[in-house]
Design a protein around this motif. Structure first.
Motif, PDB file in Angstrom:
ATOM      1  N   SER A   1       0.832  -1.202   0.000  1.00 59.85           N
ATOM      2  CA  SER A   1       0.000   0.000   0.000  1.00 59.85           C
ATOM      3  C   SER A   1       0.866   1.251   0.000  1.00 59.85           C
ATOM      4  O   SER A   1       2.089   1.192   0.174  1.00 59.85           O
ATOM      5  CB  SER A   1      -0.897   0.014   1.239  1.00 59.85           C
ATOM      6  OG  SER A   1      -0.103   0.185   2.412  1.00 59.85           O
TER       7      SER A   1
ATOM      8  N   ARG B   1      -8.749   9.274   1.521  1.00 63.43           N
ATOM      9  CA  ARG B   1      -8.494   7.881   1.882  1.00 63.43           C
ATOM     10  C   ARG B   1      -7.259   7.808   2.764  1.00 63.43           C
ATOM     11  O   ARG B   1      -6.376   8.665   2.704  1.00 63.43           O
ATOM     12  CB  ARG B   1      -8.213   7.006   0.643  1.00 63.43           C
ATOM     13  CG  ARG B   1      -9.229   7.079  -0.467  1.00 63.43           C
ATOM     14  CD  ARG B   1     -10.498   6.315  -0.127  1.00 63.43           C
ATOM     15  NE  ARG B   1     -11.282   6.047  -1.317  1.00 63.43           N
ATOM     16  CZ  ARG B   1     -12.048   6.926  -1.940  1.00 63.43           C
ATOM     17  NH1 ARG B   1     -12.101   8.169  -1.494  1.00 63.43           N
ATOM     18  NH2 ARG B   1     -12.767   6.591  -3.000  1.00 63.43           N
ATOM     19  N   GLN B   2      -7.152   6.766   3.548  1.00 65.90           N
ATOM     20  CA  GLN B   2      -5.947   6.521   4.320  1.00 65.90           C
ATOM     21  C   GLN B   2      -4.919   5.808   3.445  1.00 65.90           C
ATOM     22  O   GLN B   2      -5.259   5.135   2.466  1.00 65.90           O
ATOM     23  CB  GLN B   2      -6.271   5.663   5.548  1.00 65.90           C
ATOM     24  CG  GLN B   2      -7.151   6.374   6.558  1.00 65.90           C
ATOM     25  CD  GLN B   2      -7.420   5.521   7.783  1.00 65.90           C
ATOM     26  OE1 GLN B   2      -7.479   4.297   7.706  1.00 65.90           O
ATOM     27  NE2 GLN B   2      -7.568   6.173   8.929  1.00 65.90           N
TER      28      GLN B   2
ATOM     29  N   ARG C   1      -3.257   3.178   3.881  1.00 66.73           N
ATOM     30  CA  ARG C   1      -3.373   1.725   3.807  1.00 66.73           C
ATOM     31  C   ARG C   1      -4.363   1.287   2.726  1.00 66.73           C
ATOM     32  O   ARG C   1      -4.367   0.131   2.292  1.00 66.73           O
ATOM     33  CB  ARG C   1      -3.814   1.160   5.156  1.00 66.73           C
ATOM     34  CG  ARG C   1      -5.214   1.567   5.563  1.00 66.73           C
ATOM     35  CD  ARG C   1      -5.534   1.192   6.988  1.00 66.73           C
ATOM     36  NE  ARG C   1      -6.899   1.553   7.357  1.00 66.73           N
ATOM     37  CZ  ARG C   1      -7.358   1.578   8.599  1.00 66.73           C
ATOM     38  NH1 ARG C   1      -6.535   1.255   9.599  1.00 66.73           N
ATOM     39  NH2 ARG C   1      -8.603   1.904   8.838  1.00 66.73           N
ATOM     40  N   ASP C   2      -5.243   2.209   2.277  1.00 74.32           N
ATOM     41  CA  ASP C   2      -6.239   1.893   1.245  1.00 74.32           C
ATOM     42  C   ASP C   2      -5.791   2.326  -0.150  1.00 74.32           C
ATOM     43  O   ASP C   2      -6.484   2.040  -1.129  1.00 74.32           O
ATOM     44  CB  ASP C   2      -7.568   2.579   1.571  1.00 74.32           C
ATOM     45  CG  ASP C   2      -8.146   2.131   2.896  1.00 74.32           C
ATOM     46  OD1 ASP C   2      -8.018   0.931   3.212  1.00 74.32           O
ATOM     47  OD2 ASP C   2      -8.705   2.977   3.624  1.00 74.32           O
TER      48      ASP C   2
ATOM     49  N   THR D   1      -6.931   3.722  -5.466  1.00 70.96           N
ATOM     50  CA  THR D   1      -7.119   2.790  -4.355  1.00 70.96           C
ATOM     51  C   THR D   1      -6.640   1.387  -4.715  1.00 70.96           C
ATOM     52  O   THR D   1      -6.601   0.998  -5.890  1.00 70.96           O
ATOM     53  CB  THR D   1      -8.600   2.712  -3.955  1.00 70.96           C
ATOM     54  OG1 THR D   1      -9.369   2.265  -5.088  1.00 70.96           O
ATOM     55  CG2 THR D   1      -9.120   4.065  -3.504  1.00 70.96           C
TER      56      THR D   1
ATOM     57  N   SER E   1      -8.328  -1.284  -3.931  1.00 72.05           N
ATOM     58  CA  SER E   1      -9.516  -2.011  -4.394  1.00 72.05           C
ATOM     59  C   SER E   1      -9.798  -1.697  -5.858  1.00 72.05           C
ATOM     60  O   SER E   1     -10.198  -2.583  -6.626  1.00 72.05           O
ATOM     61  CB  SER E   1     -10.727  -1.655  -3.528  1.00 72.05           C
ATOM     62  OG  SER E   1     -10.989  -0.255  -3.567  1.00 72.05           O
TER      63      SER E   1
END
Length: 430
Positions: free
Chosen positions: A98, A126-127, A129-130, A375, A377
């Protein structure tokens, strides 16, 4: 292209300077649409002069966060943890999955959590980690400023340090320390509309038919190939058949739909809303020689502000044209007048203008497409879509364009990728 503001002339959508791809056959296609005398060439320390609003002040000397102005105790912790991380760099292979992993490995936990993480949340909502590590390239954040010019001139002899620490004065970076020879170029007559018109003229001269404002009908698919597709442009509808090649650059999601590929129901979080605010200042904005700067501080809607006149003198023919890109939360529907008020207020807070009276023209526009965040995802979804599309095995289909799964975002990288795809697949020469 550009936004037509009537009597005020044109505005570009942000600082869209062309950059060389490093592939001569690709670069020549853009370069040669205008005579050499009609281009502005940006090279060396002046290729890309960027700044940042960080820690309550405008940095015109670098877009990398300058940590020297922070609290002395905090600064000492940054330096200590940074060098402790560097000391471990050769001894530990840290898995980078990440953006949070990337920045921790690069700068240490302290800088990553106290400096970078708030910037990521402000920029992308967003953080770390995402987010994918590629976030560090979209808004260049692969370095921080820790030391002055004298120390950095010595420290840059180390590759590990040179890759992580920024020289604190971009316009006076000593010769020999800049690795890239890539140049930027922009038309002398302000507005990318000039280049778009020239490209269109050249393509039509080569026999290319261009359809704008067009929509595609469904593909007709035969045995392992796309047989035909209908295209509607205005009142005209064409059926294109006997297709030798379909080179698709409009994104994987609509292509998957054209190929009747079942998509996941969950497409991830919504994109943040983007608003462009175009303005004309009667006086030069107080942002030095920077072409643009990013706002890293929380509490502001501004993502980036561009002063076109810094790289194209023709941009100040009717005053100093400025472009602001504002980001709003996905669940908000910003009002144009509200966006214009916010833009003027934040320009005053940044110190660019003295008062609202300095702005002679302002206009906000809200594009249909928001800001996609890089991201993890989203990247995973795009990889799955590409695998599904490739499994269909269309013999006359190639894919180009922006693509999160291939880390393709910047125009010069996108063009280079399409060129390689066509050369490798079709053996084409331009």
């Amino acid at each position: 292209s550009s936004f037509n503001a009537g009597d005020q002339g044109y505005f570009d959508h942000g600082p869209h300077i062309f950059y060389e791809s490093g592939i001569e056959e690709v670069d020549a296609q853009l370069r040669d649409v205008l005579p050499d005398s009609e281009w502005i060439w940006l090279s060396g320390n002046r290729k890309d002069i960027a700044g940042a609003y960080f820690n309550g002040r405008l940095q015109t000397y670098s877009h990398y966060p300058d940590l020297r102005a922070l609290d002395h105790g905090q600064y000492s912790n940054f330096v200590t943890d940074f060098f402790a991380t560097i000391d471990r760099a050769n001894a530990t292979d840290r898995t980078i999955e990440s953006a949070a992993d990337y920045f921790c490995a690069r700068f240490g936990e302290v800088i990553a959590s106290q400096v970078v993480e708030p910037i990521l949340e402000k920029t992308w909502g967003r953080q770390g980690r995402d987010l994918d590590p590629f976030a560090a390239r979209i808004v260049s954040m692969d370095r921080v400023i820790l030391f002055g010019a004298t120390a950095m001139s010595k420290l840059m002899a180390s590759r590990l340090l040179r890759e992580r620490l920024a020289y604190p004065d971009q316009l006076n970076l000593p010769s020999g320390l800049r690795v890239s020879t890539q140049r930027g170029f922009y038309p002398k007559k302000f507005g990318l509309v000039t280049v778009v018109a020239a490209i269109r003229k050249e393509l039509e001269h080569r026999g290319v038919r261009i359809l704008t404002g067009a929509s595609l009908g469904a593909f007709t698919i035969g045995k392992g190939k796309i047989d035909s597709v209908s295209v509607r442009s205005g009142d005209e509808e064409l059926v294109l058949d006997d297709l030798h090649l379909v080179h698709w650059t409009a994104g994987l999601l609509p292509l998957a739909r054209q190929l009747n590929i079942r998509l996941p129901h969950d497409s991830g979080p919504q994109n943040r809303k983007l608003v462009y605010v175009n303005a004309v200042s009667r006086l030069p904005p107080k942002m030095g020689e920077t072409y643009y700067f990013y706002c890293h501080d929380a509490g502001y809607k501004t993502f980036r502000i561009t002063n076109y006149a810094a790289y194209c003198p023709d941009a100040k023919s009717k005053g100093y044209r400025l472009s602001l890109e504002l980001h709003f939360e996905a669940n908000l529907t910003p009002d144009r007048k509200e966006a214009e008020t916010i833009a003027i207020s934040e320009m005053c807070k940044f110190g660019l203008i003295e008062s609202a009276g300095q702005i002679g023209y302002i206009h906000a526009e809200i594009p249909a497409v928001g800001i996609p965040a890089p991201t993890l995802s989203g990247k995973k979804l795009h990889k799955a879509m590409r695998t599904s599309i490739e499994s269909v095995e269309m013999a006359n289909l190639t894919i180009g364009g922006a693509s999160p799964d291939k880390d393709l975002f910047f125009l010069h990288d996108i063009l280079a990728d399409s060129y390689r795809v066509l050369v490798e697949r079709e053996g084409w020469q331009l």
